[in-house]
Design a protein around this motif. Structure first.
Motif, PDB file in Angstrom:
ATOM      1  N   GLU A 246       1.038  -0.731  -0.059  1.00  0.00           N
ATOM      2  CA  GLU A 246       0.294  -0.092   0.119  1.00  0.00           C
ATOM      3  C   GLU A 246       0.581   0.868   0.064  1.00  0.00           C
ATOM      4  N   GLY A 247       0.517   2.390  -1.030  1.00  0.00           N
ATOM      5  CA  GLY A 247       1.181   4.108  -0.736  1.00  0.00           C
ATOM      6  C   GLY A 247       2.103   3.660  -1.830  1.00  0.00           C
ATOM      7  N   ARG A 248       2.319   1.598  -2.143  1.00  0.00           N
ATOM      8  CA  ARG A 248       4.191   2.929  -3.231  1.00  0.00           C
ATOM      9  C   ARG A 248       3.321   1.724  -5.058  1.00  0.00           C
ATOM     10  N   ASN A 249       3.361   2.182  -5.567  1.00  0.00           N
ATOM     11  CA  ASN A 249       2.878   1.710  -6.820  1.00  0.00           C
ATOM     12  C   ASN A 249       4.488   1.954  -7.665  1.00  0.00           C
ATOM     13  N   VAL A 250       5.005   0.375  -8.562  1.00  0.00           N
ATOM     14  CA  VAL A 250       6.260   0.370  -8.894  1.00  0.00           C
ATOM     15  C   VAL A 250       5.216  -0.293 -10.340  1.00  0.00           C
ATOM     16  N   ILE A 251       6.245  -0.450 -11.221  1.00  0.00           N
ATOM     17  CA  ILE A 251       6.495  -0.502 -12.301  1.00  0.00           C
ATOM     18  C   ILE A 251       8.237  -1.122 -12.757  1.00  0.00           C
ATOM     19  N   SER A 252       7.723  -2.330 -13.061  1.00  0.00           N
ATOM     20  CA  SER A 252       9.596  -2.837 -13.444  1.00  0.00           C
ATOM     21  C   SER A 252       9.122  -3.904 -14.529  1.00  0.00           C
ATOM     22  N   TYR A 253      10.538  -3.946 -14.751  1.00  0.00           N
ATOM     23  CA  TYR A 253      10.154  -4.729 -16.014  1.00  0.00           C
ATOM     24  C   TYR A 253      12.007  -5.634 -15.832  1.00  0.00           C
ATOM     25  N   ASN A 254      12.198  -6.706 -15.913  1.00  0.00           N
ATOM     26  CA  ASN A 254      13.178  -7.405 -15.859  1.00  0.00           C
ATOM     27  C   ASN A 254      13.363  -8.625 -17.282  1.00  0.00           C
ATOM     28  N   ASN A 255      15.355  -7.818 -17.714  1.00  0.00           N
ATOM     29  CA  ASN A 255      15.833  -8.953 -18.789  1.00  0.00           C
ATOM     30  C   ASN A 255      16.777  -9.429 -18.387  1.00  0.00           C
ATOM     31  N   THR A 323      10.268 -10.096 -17.886  1.00  0.00           N
ATOM     32  CA  THR A 323       8.895  -9.661 -16.556  1.00  0.00           C
ATOM     33  C   THR A 323       8.895  -8.486 -16.883  1.00  0.00           C
ATOM     34  N   LEU A 324       7.970  -8.499 -16.883  1.00  0.00           N
ATOM     35  CA  LEU A 324       6.849  -7.088 -16.763  1.00  0.00           C
ATOM     36  C   LEU A 324       5.979  -7.328 -15.252  1.00  0.00           C
ATOM     37  N   THR A 325       5.545  -6.185 -14.624  1.00  0.00           N
ATOM     38  CA  THR A 325       5.531  -6.350 -13.393  1.00  0.00           C
ATOM     39  C   THR A 325       4.280  -4.922 -12.736  1.00  0.00           C
ATOM     40  N   PHE A 326       3.795  -5.011 -12.499  1.00  0.00           N
ATOM     41  CA  PHE A 326       2.844  -3.971 -11.935  1.00  0.00           C
ATOM     42  C   PHE A 326       2.238  -4.248 -10.258  1.00  0.00           C
ATOM     43  N   SER A 327       2.797  -3.112  -9.797  1.00  0.00           N
ATOM     44  CA  SER A 327       2.631  -3.655  -7.725  1.00  0.00           C
ATOM     45  C   SER A 327       2.389  -1.972  -7.662  1.00  0.00           C
ATOM     46  N   GLY A 328       1.845  -2.351  -6.513  1.00  0.00           N
ATOM     47  CA  GLY A 328       1.464  -0.937  -5.685  1.00  0.00           C
ATOM     48  C   GLY A 328      -0.188  -1.124  -4.896  1.00  0.00           C
ATOM     49  N   GLY A 329      -0.379   0.137  -4.052  1.00  0.00           N
ATOM     50  CA  GLY A 329      -1.920  -0.236  -3.446  1.00  0.00           C
ATOM     51  C   GLY A 329      -2.591   1.312  -2.968  1.00  0.00           C
ATOM     52  N   ALA A 330      -3.338   1.301  -2.686  1.00  0.00           N
ATOM     53  CA  ALA A 330      -4.335   2.287  -3.112  1.00  0.00           C
ATOM     54  C   ALA A 330      -5.193   2.352  -1.772  1.00  0.00           C
ATOM     55  N   THR A 331      -5.780   2.875  -1.677  1.00  0.00           N
ATOM     56  CA  THR A 331      -7.034   3.564  -0.689  1.00  0.00           C
ATOM     57  C   THR A 331      -8.558   3.965  -0.952  1.00  0.00           C
ATOM     58  N   VAL A 332      -9.177   2.366  -1.168  1.00  0.00           N
ATOM     59  CA  VAL A 332     -11.096   2.398  -1.682  1.00  0.00           C
ATOM     60  C   VAL A 332     -11.556   2.992  -0.286  1.00  0.00           C
ATOM     61  N   ASN A 333     -12.663   4.075   0.125  1.00  0.00           N
ATOM     62  CA  ASN A 333     -13.126   4.454   1.441  1.00  0.00           C
ATOM     63  C   ASN A 333     -12.485   4.325   2.460  1.00  0.00           C
ATOM     64  N   LEU A 341       0.175  -7.526 -10.654  1.00  0.00           N
ATOM     65  CA  LEU A 341       0.093  -7.653 -11.538  1.00  0.00           C
ATOM     66  C   LEU A 341       1.873  -7.960 -12.369  1.00  0.00           C
ATOM     67  N   SER A 342       1.661  -9.341 -13.231  1.00  0.00           N
ATOM     68  CA  SER A 342       3.324  -9.909 -13.703  1.00  0.00           C
ATOM     69  C   SER A 342       2.618 -10.557 -15.086  1.00  0.00           C
ATOM     70  N   ALA A 343       3.247 -10.459 -16.102  1.00  0.00           N
ATOM     71  CA  ALA A 343       3.091 -11.142 -17.495  1.00  0.00           C
ATOM     72  C   ALA A 343       5.147 -11.661 -17.989  1.00  0.00           C
ATOM     73  N   ASP A 344       5.053 -13.160 -17.755  1.00  0.00           N
ATOM     74  CA  ASP A 344       6.659 -13.210 -18.469  1.00  0.00           C
ATOM     75  C   ASP A 344       6.650 -13.862 -19.103  1.00  0.00           C
ATOM     76  N   TYR A 345       7.908 -14.251 -20.070  1.00  0.00           N
ATOM     77  CA  TYR A 345       8.034 -14.530 -21.160  1.00  0.00           C
ATOM     78  C   TYR A 345       9.502 -14.909 -20.662  1.00  0.00           C
ATOM     79  N   SER A 346      10.116 -16.600 -20.917  1.00  0.00           N
ATOM     80  CA  SER A 346      10.959 -17.352 -20.422  1.00  0.00           C
ATOM     81  C   SER A 346      11.196 -18.817 -21.866  1.00  0.00           C
ATOM     82  N   LYS A 347      12.418 -18.226 -22.311  1.00  0.00           N
ATOM     83  CA  LYS A 347      12.446 -19.808 -23.784  1.00  0.00           C
ATOM     84  C   LYS A 347      13.887 -19.819 -23.030  1.00  0.00           C
TER      85      LYS A 347
END
Length: 532
Positions: A246-255, A323-333, A341-347
């Motif tokens: 919560e309170g930290r929004n991060v976009i990360s890409y690893n290759n 690997t592409l990730t979106f993580s974080g948090g927010a306050t709703v009411n 959220l993450s998506a990855d492809y490996s070969k």
């Protein structure tokens, strides 16, 4: 003409007397600065009581002492700027400058190190200070720095007693996992638990990318069987996946891109003349003297000189991962909401040069956490994945039996009637195999706190489905026995399609009561598990 010059210093005796007086004073001051005796007592910061047997050393020297049973110490012949170092097991080291003092009392602060670190154990977490069993926790960051897309490869060598052995270098293969050495004559693998849900097999670790994992916990001792039953007789590996903060929004890409090559291969004899001589000699003294070369043959022996490693193997294989990730948090009411959220492809590519030899993974992960009430937390963890594994239709290890005097192709371009030619024909023209697996797993969990947080009730429900498909086709291939003699081999050919379906449901319900009274801590857990 030479003249002698005479100089006269008035008051000369007084000057020399003053010089000696200053020198004696300086020596006395230096001696005084080097002759300080310091005394003091070492106390515990919490109990305020004395700490005996504390090691005290003068930094930069070999002067050492220790406190007595009352925590008292004394050191003589110290300089005014000396630095005293206080060390004792269970306390933080302190360095204190003397600064001319002759009395120095020190208070040591307890150092629990990583004992306050929270460790994931069976159906919950505990502090290391409260754990008596053999447990080892590995951070997920330890694997992120390794150029591997396979979690099992990354765990090699990270935990004492955890042995991961591969039977070969084929991409996507599952190794043998062992904890604490030899288990039984029938073997035995540890139980894999991912986010509190027991895995159906060791293959489940191939569904995960290292970037999605927070920690690994290895339970080595027999106490793990008290929670997971007979399945945990050979140990347990607990895997915890990441979630948002919560309170930290991060976009990360690893290759990463990695190159691999064989570490050890039998060194073949590639010199055709030496090979032929040795082969002929090896059968001369046996009843089966079936290898006999004429002198004419040896004249032309150097017509063939093949190193089949270069022909069938790539110099190196290339593996890559994204690997592409979106993580974080927010306050709703005014209620906290976290997401990951993450998506990855490996070969991973194999070393086979003549046919497809690879392992691919595609993955999507979503983890949402929400606290609608101050005492209630909900969590949903969804993982969707697909893997593909291409396998040669023939064992490439057959090349170890090939002769350097053979050829793979005839002058007209057809496959030669040799062991090398037939192996190459099977790999290229003889068909292939492809294993495909598509699946998903959804884990829904709830956690509630009662009695000021001392009582915690947890519930998990997991639904897992997988569809396996193995496609194999065998084809005829042509072998050239002569310029006009081309024959088909490889049987009649055929196609096979095998499908499998995995259906797994798991439910956990467990309650944990923890209470700390003074210096005493107790914990009780009662749980229920059901799988089908």
């Amino acid at each position: 003409m030479k003249k002698k010059l005479h100089y006269f210093i008035p008051g000369g005796k007084t000057c020399w007397s003053l010089f000696w007086t200053l020198g004696i004073l300086l020596i006395c001051a230096t001696a005084s600065a080097q002759d300080i005796t310091v005394k003091g007592v070492v106390l515990d910061a919490e109990t305020k009581g004395p700490v005996p047997a504390v090691n005290i050393s003068v930094k930069g020297t070999n002067v050492r002492t220790a406190t007595n049973s009352e925590g008292v110490y004394a050191i003589s012949n110290l300089s005014s700027d000396a630095i005293l170092v206080f060390t004792y097991i269970g306390y933080k080291q302190q360095e204190v400058s003397l600064e001319g003092r002759n009395k120095l009392d020190v208070t040591l602060i307890s150092d629990f190190g990583k004992l306050d670190e929270v460790v994931v154990v069976g159906f919950g977490t505990q502090k290391k200070i409260n754990i008596a069993g053999a447990i080892d926790q590995i951070s997920g960051k330890a694997l992120e720095s390794r150029p591997v897309s396979n979690v099992l490869q990354g765990l090699q060598g990270l935990s004492p007693g955890l042995n991961i052995t591969y039977g070969g270098g084929s991409p996507g293969s599952v190794p043998a996992i062992n904890i604490r050495g030899f288990t039984s004559i029938n073997g035995g693998s540890p139980l894999i638990v991912i986010d509190g849900i027991p895995a159906t097999s060791n293959d489940d670790l191939l569904r995960l990318t290292p970037s999605d994992i927070t920690s690994y916990t290895v339970l080595r001792d027999a106490a793990s069987a008290a929670i997971y039953g007979a399945r945990a007789a050979f140990g347990v590996i607990l895997v915890t996946t990441r979630q948002g903060t919560e309170g930290r929004n991060v976009i990360s890409y690893n290759n990463f891109t990695a190159w691999g090559r064989p570490t050890l291969l039998p060194k073949p004899v590639t010199d055709p003349y030496i090979f032929s001589r040795v082969l002929e000699t090896s059968t001369d003294n046996t009843p089966w003297d079936y290898v006999n070369y004429s002198d004419e043959y040896y004249k032309w022996a150097y017509m063939g000189s093949n190193d089949w490693y270069d022909y069938f193997f790539n110099k190196q294989s290339v593996s890559k991962s994204h690997t592409l990730t979106f993580s974080g948090g927010a306050t709703v009411n005014s209620k906290p909401l976290t997401y990951y959220l993450s998506a990855d492809y490996s070969k991973d590519n194999g070393l086979n040069k003549l046919t497809d030899d690879y392992w691919d993974r595609y993955g999507l992960r979503s983890r949402i956490g929400f606290s609608p009430l101050s005492w209630l937390k909900l969590d949903n963890n969804l993982n969707i994945y697909e893997t593909k594994r291409a396998l040669p239709n023939s064992s490439v290890t057959d090349l170890y039996y090939l002769m350097p005097t053979d050829v793979a192709k005839n002058p007209d371009g057809t496959w030669a009637n040799t062991a090398a030619g037939k192996l190459a024909a099977r790999l290229i023209d003889g068909g292939n195999r492809l294993q495909t697996m598509f699946g998903f797993q959804n884990i829904t969990g709830a956690s509630a706190l009662f009695l000021n947080g001392d009582l915690q009730v947890n519930g998990d429900a997991s639904f897992k489905r997988e569809l396996w498909k193995t496609h194999a086709d065998t084809k005829k291939y042509k072998i050239g026995y002569g310029p006009t003699d081309i024959r088909e081999e490889g049987g009649t050919g055929g196609v096979s399609e095998n499908n499998g379906y995995l259906y797994n449901n798991a439910f956990n319900l467990y309650t944990t009561y923890k209470k700390t009274i003074g210096y005493h801590y107790m914990s009780v857990m009662v749980g229920y598990n059901s799988e089908n």
